[in-house]
Structure formats: structure tokens, C-alpha cells
Design an enzyme around this catalytic site. Structure first.
Site, PDB file in Angstrom:
ATOM      1  N   ASP A 489       3.394   0.164  20.753  1.00  0.00           N
ATOM      2  CA  ASP A 489       2.899  -0.968  20.477  1.00  0.00           C
ATOM      3  C   ASP A 489       1.637  -1.578  20.585  1.00  0.00           C
ATOM      4  OD1 ASP A 489       5.824  -1.996  20.350  1.00  0.00           O
ATOM      5  OD2 ASP A 489       5.546  -2.762  22.803  1.00  0.00           O
ATOM      6  N   ASP A 796       8.022  -3.339  24.752  1.00  0.00           N
ATOM      7  CA  ASP A 796       8.207  -5.004  25.605  1.00  0.00           C
ATOM      8  C   ASP A 796       9.414  -5.982  26.400  1.00  0.00           C
ATOM      9  OD1 ASP A 796       7.330  -5.890  23.421  1.00  0.00           O
ATOM     10  OD2 ASP A 796       5.087  -6.616  24.428  1.00  0.00           O
ATOM     11  N   ASP A 800      13.999  -4.016  22.464  1.00  0.00           N
ATOM     12  CA  ASP A 800      13.444  -2.381  22.145  1.00  0.00           C
ATOM     13  C   ASP A 800      14.000  -1.222  23.130  1.00  0.00           C
ATOM     14  OD1 ASP A 800      11.162  -2.910  21.206  1.00  0.00           O
ATOM     15  OD2 ASP A 800       9.701  -3.836  22.448  1.00  0.00           O
TER      16      ASP A 800
END
Length: 1082
Positions: A489, A796, A800
Site C-alpha cells: 500500500d 489495512d 483487502d
């Protein structure tokens, strides 16, 4: 290291297509027929049948100890049975609830409910609260006055939560229960002693020792006769005690780590402030905000809700999502928030909830195995078969020599003469031979080898906590050493997650500075304040020191702080309007909206906030700086350029827009309103802001280190493609002159629309994926794994979870990560920092490297000890290393060796290597070279000493019995010193300087020092016990010289080149053919 083709190093053959696996010449037929039960590339989602198969194939001497840290299949099945039972109970209640629901809705107040009974200072008893929640009793809930009535009885405020000191919370725990449940205590030290005692060979040795003790006392008297049997008994008990102590210490480490995993942090509202507390500190009466991905921390009822949907599958076993409102207000502990937002009032905690009962019944950890552990069981089995064969051969040879009169005592007399030797002496001689053979099995079967993985993992996991990584799944720790790519990310991982608004546009005008509210007319300020204050999951409140404090996600905080600086009065603005409906933000839509109505006005405003280009595409008008509303068509390009310019400066772009509705168009019925879809078109653009989130310090170096180590870092973000590109260049994922066209930089939508074949081609080249959805991330992970990559993924959000579960290693964020993401992950990065991810890679490689060090050391001891004893037994009918001595060697080799070598901290040198292929042989060619050189040297020198020692040590003129004892002591002493010196060589199998960092590893130096001191004591002071005699100084120097030569020999050996083809593949072929033939015959 010279370990084979580069292609093999960079790809995991297990995950890749069959064509990726190179075939050995002439071996393809065997490979097709042979199915190695120990070849499990990934235990993360392995079936029970696969796990049962390798257990059945393993050669095991002590099952309770060997399988202690593997998945307990029986307990796992029992726990699943308990889950089903509790879920069935929940389903029965739900069915009954649905049956009664119609009647309850019709005459709720007419249903007979026992009035609430006060309990201490509270207006309702614990049992009544538990019963209401457990039975989903809507009639009771309504009769108690709903959430408002319950809060009054529980002395709490639905807006500000509990106001009180520690005494208040203690009183609540004592009266209404604490949010804990009974956890089964870990096994005591005595249990570990008992398990260490279960070893088959040790039991045989004890039985033989007792027989020898009985015969010895009977024939030689108590004073002299107890030595042989007593010394073996003591040696076995010492091995058991040391083994149990080591295992017990490991179990304590795992208990502490499991506690850490269960300790979830929860946001609560107390005294009007939002604060994070441990889930164990939640009390009845607490008010808790709920967001997508949160775990419901206790039983309760909803007090406010906006499209709130709960996944109750953890309790009911059904995957159906349940929407919560006034007709279905009950929340069950342990369930997950699937969508929407809301707040809850806690009505039941701990053992008073179904989740608490479930956790109390299954709280014992069932364990899990790792791929390395399974492979080491295979190595142990292979070595064990060889060892058993050797031991049986030695037994046959020694018994044959004994009964044919070819075995002699140290004084030169024949041990057995047919018709003359007494039965007692004969039995005693046979017992000695059996104990010698059984001891060879003890040394030959490295029972502690698979457990060395657990030891190094326990050590690594404890140290990784200090490096801000909490390991949830053991196997991930070692799999990380094989990672070939990391899909990371951007926000909070590569960046600091400290966001501030640095640019703002209202219409075509740039507000400079962005927080200057005086430039905005009242009409725009009023709409902006309303949109920012109501369309948020964050909050603004007074801190304890009287200042203003903002809570929420980093993006929400940045926008709210901007609003406060513009002059927004958060509480006042929120009190002036009523929220009708909320469409919460999620990573798929990339926007969130709210419909509100003023308390006096007749108009409804729908406010939207989200990704700038997505909101902009939904706008047909915009407000200019003078407050006038203008059509957007002719200025669309200007606004798009403004967004792109901000994105190129690595700013996150967020737009705020609204739309006006007349009240009579908006649904008024509660059920219709809940189903209402907020209008997303014909919006009026209010403002576009650019939010700066700086790169983390050190992230560029961390990315460069990964690249140097053969691990490709890919950025996968939901942000604008221009923002993603700018941050990627800042972080070093893209070099300054890198090609930033497709497919190197690509949008998630375009990747998703490619054909499967094109996706595979593009996936290899992707460095940055912008505007990606969780589905795109999952698709990228699946494609990369199909191509043979070992993929680590950071995430997070709730969405996901599929990608985290699918990846070889799922890494969730400890600060911003939702509970759903954390539960789907294998490792939690506690500080959300990419540099911590790189540290996990180092630790993963360290686990593998430490195991290899231990294997090299242990195999050297195995080969040397077995060869010396076998050659001596066959040629002379005697073994120079007796039972007690071999048990001491086994202790050095097994438990102490594992402690010393399996706990080496990681070094920077590990990042100079390529990723470890999961099919790469455990014993590399370099290890074969090192151990062969050392074993050949030890065997040669010690056999020369064994057969020519009397002459070389000038013992020809001594008493023959004493001379033989001195010679055997020198052989034993030199052998042990060789292992002590070789322990240093094993530290650095492929480096010349084996002493680098040795002083920093206090455990290693402590164990080596202790081993040496104990060896001096055994030789000099425990002669009767260990069958040794005291050596003089020259004899000690001879032993030292023999041992220390292993150092220069190891250095010289490292200049010997090794072939690229792994020797392990050559050695394993006969074994594979044998197994394949046996399978074909059966």
C-alpha cells in the site's frame, strides 16, 4: 552462495506452472511417480489429509514431543465441533425470533416481560441483560425503554459515554462482569518432563541401565557395581531434564505471543472523548463507535446506525449479512462490521456472551506446522533410516564378535568363552552391546531437528515484536524469507500517514493559504462546514488540556483540521441538522455521502466527499469564489488540470460536492429511507483539496535494500495514478528516468479488463498500480502467484482481506488496519512502516539460514560419530565412544547446539542473497562441502588415534587397561572439542570470517563456554561416570590442536568450488525410486 540457477531462486516452483520446473536428466519418470509426503510448499491452507500424510511417513521416536508444535488435528476437529454446537444454538434462537417477530411488532408492549431488577447502583440485573441479548428479546428491549432506557439504567450517556474514574470501572466489572474469559493454563514444567521421557530409545536405555545396575551390584557389589548402570541412568535423566527445560522456555514465549495476538485495541467514547483501550477493559455501559472492518468487542444494542450491516458468520456459521436497525438492534460479540457505521451500547461482556463461552471452550491453541518443519521431518526420517540401519549392523557385528570370542576387555582378556563365562557376565556383555547400538540410534536420529525450527521461530517472533512485527501465523515468518515480490500500500506504509491540506480550490480560485476562511463567502462556508462536519466518520472534541482534538482516519483528520482552521464549529454545525441517511465511504466506491435536513428548513442536502476525479465526473455545476453556481462543462479541463498538477506534487486529491432536494421527494418511512440510494449525479462542486502525506524517512533505503536482495517492490494504491507515480519516484520504486508508461504504471481498471494471458504478461512488469480496487489487488496477487512468485501483500481495509488471505504472506497494518484485515493476515506490522516489512524479510531469511547452520553442524556430528563407531566396531569389536559419552555428544548436538545456532540474530549479509526458493534443497552444495571436509577430517584423525593411539601417545609401556582408557578419553575429548570449534564454523557457512558478531550473541558464547567447562569436568572429575581418566597437559594440548585445526581447514575449504546442480537431488534419486516402486507395487 552457489545454490543453483537464478531462475530457480526467483520463482517458487510450487506456485508456478509445471513448465516452470526444470527436469533433471533422466529423472522425469521418477518425479512423476514419486510423491514426497514431506514436500508441502505452503502449509497456510493445507488440507488435513496432506498433514496426516506426512505425519504417517515420519520416523518418530517421541511423538508427543515431535508433534507438539504442529497442528493438533484431533483438537482442531473438537474445536470445530464445539463451534458448530454454539452456532446451532444461535440459529435456534434466531429461528424462534423470526417466528415471534410478527407478533412482537404488532403488540410489543403487550408481551409479558419481568420488570428490570436493580443490581447495586444499576437499574437492571446482569442476568436480565444477558437473557435479553442471548434470546434477542425485542419485547424486553422495548419494555426497558430501548437504548435510551437501558443507558439510563446503566448510568451512561449515549452521546458522551461513561463518565467516571477507575473506581467506577472497577464497580462495573465487579457487578456486571469483565470482558475476559477463562483461558486454559499452559502446560507445567512437569508435563514437559513427562513428554521428554516418552522417547522410545531413552526408555530402552533406562531399561538396559536398570538391568546393568542390577547385574553390576549383584556381581561386583554396591560400591563398584553401580557405576555402569547408574552413569547411563544419570546421563539419560540429564538429557530429559535439559530437553524439558528448553521446551518449557519455548512454550512460555508462545504463550506471551498468543496473549499479544488476542489483545485487540478498541475505540470507545468515555467522558465525551474518543480513546483506544484494550478489548479486555471494555465494561457494560460503554458506548463504542463501529466502522467497516471492526470486530464487535462485546454483546450490545445499536444506538445509532447508518446502513449498518453485520457479518454474523463467526457465530451462526451462515455467511448472510444482517442489517441492524430498531427492529434488529442486537449485536453479538465476535461478529464483524461488513458495511456502514453506527454506535453500540455494551450490555454483556466476557463469559456472559456466547462468544465468551465459545472462546473459553476453545481457548487452547491447536498449533500449526510450517513448511520448513515438515521438510525437516523428512530429513530426520531419511537420516533416521540410515542411522537405524547402521545401529542394527553394529548390533549384529558386536554380538557376532562377542559370541565368537573376538571381543576383549580393556585388559586384553576375552569377554566371552563358551562354557566358561557365567550367565551374569554374558547378560551384562549383551546389555552393553545393546545400549551401545541404541545410543547410536539416539545420536543418529536427530529428533530435535524439526523442533529447532520452533526454537528459532520462537526466538525470532520475540525479537520481531521489538522490530514492530507481530507474527500471527508461524509459517509466514519463514515464508517471508522466500518472498520475491512485495505488493505494498502507499498510505501509511510508504508514507507517514500524517496528512495536512496544503492546497485548496473553490471553483477556479486557489485559496492561498488554504486555511484562510476570510476569502470564502458565507454561503460557501456554510455549505462546506455542513458537508465536512456531517459527512465524516471522524470527530472534533476538547482535549483534556482544553485544546481541540480531532479523531478519525488520517484523511478525515486532515480535512476536519482544515475545516476547523476555516472556522467550522463542529458540534454546533452537527446540532443544526438531522442525518437522514448515510452511504459510508469504502475503498471500492472511493467516496462517501450523507443526506441531511435542517431542523427548521424544508430542504435536504446530499453531501458527497471522495476521490477528486470521481466526484468531479459526477458534477454538472460548481460554486465560484463569489458564491455563484456555474455550469462545469467549459471549465472541466481547468479543474482536471488542477487535480493533475496537485497529484504530480504527490498530493492526495479529495473533492467535496453537494446537491439540494425538496423534503417531499425524500422517503420519510424508516424502512424506505434505509433502502434509499443517495443520488450521485448532477452534483455541485464545492471544493477540491490537495493533501500532503510525506514519504517515511528511510523508506527509499528500505526499497533499495529489497531490490538489492532480489525482492521487487510494487506499489498498489487506490490513489490517483499521478499521485501514485510521484510517490513511487520519491520512494525509489520508480527511478528518476524510469519508463512510466503502461504497463509499468497502470490503473487497476485497465489491468482488470485485460485477458488472462495479457494479465500474466503485464503483471511481471507492473511497478505501480493506481486507482486500484481490492479486487484488482487480489487479481494481481493471483496472477503473480500463478507465475511462480512468492508474494507478500500489505493491506489495512476490510476489502483487502481476500488478497491478504490469498497471498503467501499477508501483512496487515497495526494502526490503520481493521480487525477483519488483521484476522486475514499472517503478520501485523505494528507501526504501519514499510521499513518494518523489510525487517520481516531479514528475519524470514534468518530463520532459514539458522536452520541450515544447525543442520550443517548436526550432520557433521552424525556422520563423524556413526563412522567412527561403525569402523571401530567392525574392525576391533569395540566402540571408542560409549553410551554416556554419546549421550553427552547428543546433548551438545541436539538441544545445546540448537540453542546456540538457531538463535543467531539476522545480519546485513542475508540481504546480499537472492530469495530462498521454497523447493531449494535444505542442504546446499556449500553445506555438503563444509560438512564433508570437517567429517572426513574428524573421522580420519580420530580413527588414527583409535588404532594407533597407544603408539602416538607414548602409552606402549603403560598398563594395557589404563593405556586403553587414556586413548579412549583422548578420542572422546578430541571429538567433543572438534564439535565445539566446529560450532563456530557453522555460524557462517559461506563466509571466511566465522567470528564476526560472535561477542554480540551472548547465548552462543555462553553455551559454548558452558559446554567446554562441562567437558573439562567430565574428563577430569567424572571418570567413573563417563568411563574417562584424567588427561595431562600435553594430552589436552593434542586434543586442542586437533579441534582448532578445524578453523583453518574451514577457511581453506571455502575456496573449493561447488557444482551448480544441487547434490541433494542426486542423493535423493535412489530414495525416490525406492518409494515410487513401492507405491507402484501397492
Amino acid at each position: 552462495m552457489t545454490t543453483g540457477d537464478d531462475a530457480e531462486l526467483h520463482h517458487d516452483l510450487e506456485a508456478g506452472s509445471p513448465s516452470a520446473a526444470p527436469e533433471d536428466e533422466g529423472g522425469s519418470a521418477v518425479d512423476e511417480e514419486f510423491s514426497d509426503p514431506f514436500d508441502i510448499g505452503n502449509t497456510k491452507n493445507a488440507s488435513h489429509d496432506l498433514l496426516k500424510r506426512w505425519r504417517a511417513a515420519a520416523l518418530v521416536l517421541n511423538a508427543s514431543r515431535r508433534f507438539r508444535y504442529t497442528l493438533d488435528l484431533k483438537k482442531d476437529a473438537e474445536q470445530e465441533s464445539r463451534r458448530r454446537m454454539i452456532r446451532a444454538h444461535a440459529q435456534v434462537i434466531r429461528a424462534a425470533l423470526l417466528f415471534k417477530l410478527a407478533g412482537q411488532r404488532a403488540v410489543v408492549l403487550g408481551t409479558a416481560v419481568i420488570p428490570p431488577s436493580p443490581s447495586g447502583p444499576y437499574g437492571i440485573a446482569l442476568e436480565q441483560l444477558s437473557s435479553m441479548n442471548r434470546d434477542r428479546n425485542l419485547a424486553a428491549f422495548q419494555q426497558y425503554g430501548g437504548a435510551k432506557g437501558l443507558s439510563a439504567m446503566l448510568r451512561t450517556d449515549l452521546e458522551t459515554g461513561i463518565s467516571g474514574d477507575d473506581i467506577e470501572f472497577t464497580q462495573r466489572r465487579n457487578t456486571l462482569g469483565s470482558n475476559t474469559y477463562p483461558v486454559k493454563k499452559g502446560r507445567s514444567f512437569w508435563m514437559f518432563l513427562w513428554e521428554a521421557w516418552q522417547d522410545t530409545t531413552l526408555i530402552i536405555l533406562i531399561i538396559a541401565a536398570i538391568a546393568s545396575l542390577t547385574l553390576g551390584i549383584k556381581t561386583e557389589g554396591l560400591e563398584e557395581g553401580w557405576y555402569d548402570g547408574g552413569s547411563i541412568t544419570f546421563a539419560v535423566l540429564l538429557v530429559i531434564f535439559v530437553t524439558a527445560t528448553s521446551d518449557y522456555r519455548q512454550s512460555l514465549q508462545f504463550q506471551n505471543l498468543n496473549e499479544e495476538k488476542r489483545n485487540i485495541k478498541v475505540e470507545v467514547i468515555r467522558g465525551g472523548r474518543r480513546e483506544k483501550v484494550s478489548i479486555y477493559d471494555i465494561v457494560v455501559g460503554d458506548v463504542i463507535p463501529l466502522h467497516i472492518g471492526d470486530q464487535v468487542p462485546a454483546d450490545g444494542v445499536v444506538t445509532s446506525f447508518h446502513s449498518l450491516a453485520i457479518d454474523e458468520s463467526s457465530m451462526t456459521g451462515e455467511s448472510k449479512i444482517i442489517h441492524k436497525d430498531n427492529t434488529s438492534p442486537f449485536l453479538l460479540s465476535g461478529c464483524k462490521v461488513a458495511d456502514g457505521a453506527g454506535t453500540m451500547l455494551v450490555t454483556g461482556v466476557g463469559i456472559n456472551t456466547e462468544w465468551g463461552l465459545l472462546m473459553a471452550s476453545i481457548s487452547e491453541d491447536t498449533g500449526e506446522e510450517t513448511p520448513l518443519q515438515v521438510r525437516l521431518n523428512g530429513v530426520t526420517t531419511f537420516i533416521g533410516i540410515v542411522g537405524l540401519t547402521v545401529a542394527f549392523s553394529v548390533l549384529v557385528v558386536l554380538l557376532t564378535r562377542f559370541f565368537t570370542g573376538n571381543s576383549k576387555d580393556p585388559d586384553g582378556s576375552v569377554q566371552f568363552v563358551h562354557g566358561k563365562t557365567s550367565i551374569g557376565h554374558t547378560v551384562d556383555g549383551v546389555i552393553h552391546i545393546i545400549t551401545a547400538a541404541v545410543t547410536i540410534v539416539v545420536v543418529a536420529v536427530p529428533e530435535g531437528l524439526p523442533l529447532a525450527v520452533t526454537l528459532t521461530l520462537a526466538y525470532s517472533m520475540k525479537k520481531m515484536m521489538a522490530d514492530k512485527a507481530l507474527v500471527r501465523r508461524l509459517s509466514a515468518c519463514e515464508t517471508m524469507g522466500s518472498a520475491t515480490t512485495i505488493c505494498s500500500d502507499k498510505t501509511g506504509t510508504l508514507t507517514l500517514n500524517q496528512m495536512t491540506v496544503v492546497e485548496a480550490y473553490v471553483g477556479k480560485t486557489k485559496i492561498d493559504p488554504p486555511e484562510d476562511g476570510s476569502q470564502l463567502p458565507t454561503a460557501i462556508s456554510s455549505l462546506l462546514d455542513e458537508g465536512l462536519a456531517q459527512n465524516t466518520a471522524g470527530s472534533v472534541f476538547l482535549s483534556r488540556d482544553g485544546g481541540t482534538e480531532v479523531s478519525g482516519s488520517p484523511t478525515e483528520k486532515a480535512i476536519l483540521q482544515w475545516g476547523v482552521k476555516l472556522g467550522m464549529k463542529f458540534d454546533i454545525v452537527r446540532s443544526e441538522s438531522i442525518v437522514l441517511h448515510v452511504s459510508p465511504f469504502n475503498s471500492t466506491k472511493k467516496r462517501g455521502g450523507v443526506a441531511i435536513r435542517g431542523r427548521t428548513g424544508s430542504q435536504v442536502h446530499v453531501h458527497w466527499k471522495g476521490a477528486a476525479e470521481i466526484i468531479l465526473a459526477s458534477c454538472s455545476q460548481y460554486t465560484d469564489i463569489d458564491g455563484s453556481v456555474q455550469p462545469i462543462d467549459k471549465d472541466m479541463e481547468f479543474l482536471k488540470d488542477a487535480i493533475n498538477n496537485m497529484a504530480e506534487k504527490s498530493l492526495r486529491c479529495v473533492a467535496v460536492a453537494y446537491r439540494t432536494f425538496e423534503t417531499d421527494i425524500v422517503p420519510t418511512d424508516q424502512e424506505q429511507l434505509a433502502q434509499w440510494t443517495l443520488p450521485e449525479e448532477d452534483l455541485v462542486l464545492l471544493a477540491i483539496v490537495g493533501i500532503k502525506d510525506p514519504c517515511r524517512p528511510g523508506v527509499r533505503q528500505a526499497v533499495e535494500l529489497c531490490t538489492h536482495a532480489g525482492v521487487k517492490v510494487r506499489m498498489v494504491t487506490g490513489d490517483n495514478i499521478q499521485t501514485a507515480k510521484a510517490i513511487a519516484q520519491e520512494c525509489g520504486i520508480l527511478s528518476a528516468n524510469a519508463d512510466t508508461s503502461e504497463p509499468y504504471v497502470i490503473e487497476g481498471k485497465k489491468f482488470r479488463e485485460l485477458s488472462e494471458k495479457d494479465r500474466e504478461e503485464v503483471a511481471k512488469q507492473i511497478s505501480v498500480m493506481g486507482r486500484s480496487s481490492p479486487t484488482d489487488k487480489l487479481l494481481l496477487v493471483q496472477t503473480l502467484r500463478k507465475l511462480g512468485e512468492v508474494v507478500a501483500v500489505t493491506g489495512d481495509g476490510t476489502n483487502d482481506a481476500p488478497a491478504l488471505h490469498e497471498a503467501d504472506i499477508g501483512l496487515s497494518m497495526g494502526i490503520q488496519g481493521t480487525e477483519v484485515a488483521k484476522e486475514s493476515s499472517d503478520i501485523i506490522i505494528l507501526d504501519d512502516n514499510f521499513a518494518s516489512v523489510v525487517k520481516v524479510v531479514r528475519w524470514g531469511r534468518s530463520v532459514y539460514a539458522n536452520i541450515q547452520k544447525f543442520i550443517q553442524f548436526q550432520l557433521t556430528v552424525n556422520v563423524a560419530a556413526l563412522t567412527i563407531n561403525v569402523v571401530a566396531a567392525v574392525s576391533s569389536g569395540d566402540v571408542p565412544l560409549n553410551t554416556v559419552q554419546l549421550l553427552w555428544v547428543n546433548l551438545i548436538m541436539d538441544t545445546l547446539g540448537a540453542l546456540a545456532l538457531a538463535t543467531e540474530p539476522p545480519t546485513d549479509h542475508l540481504m546480499d542473497r537472492s530469495p530462498v526458493g521454497r523447493r531449494e534443497p535444505l542442504v546446499t552444495n556449500i553445506m555438503w562441502r563444509n560438512l564433508t571436509i570437517q567429517a572426513v577430517y574428524q573421522v580420519a584423525v580420530l580413527l588414527v588415534l583409535n588404532f594407533r593411539g597407544l603408539k602416538l601417545l607414548n602409552l606402549k609401556n603403560d598398563n594395557i587397561e589404563h593405556a586403553n582408557m587414556v586413548k579412549n578419553t583422548v578420542v572422546f575429548n578430541a571429538f567433543v572439542l572438534c564439535q565445539i570449534f566446529n560450532e563456530f564454523n557453522a555460524r557462517k557457512p559461506d563466509e571466511l570470517n566465522v567470528f564476526a558478531g560472535v561477542t554480540k550473541n551472548h547465548l552462543f558464547t555462553g553455551i559454548v563456554g558452558t559446554t567446554f567447562i562441562l567437558q573439562v569436568i567430565i574428563v577430569n572429575f567424572l571418570g567413573k561416570f563417563a568411563s574417562t581418566v584424567r588427561l595431562d597437559f600435553p594430552q589436552w594440548m593434542i586434543c586442542f590442536t586437533i579441534g582448532i585445526i578445524s578453523w583453518p581447514l574451514a577457511v581453506a575449504g571455502k575456496f573449493v568450488p561447488v557444482p551448480k546442480t544441487p547434490l541433494a537431488k542426486v542423493f535423493i534419486k535412489p530414495y525416490q525410486r525406492c518409494i515410487a516402486t513401492r507405491n507402484a507395487n501397492t
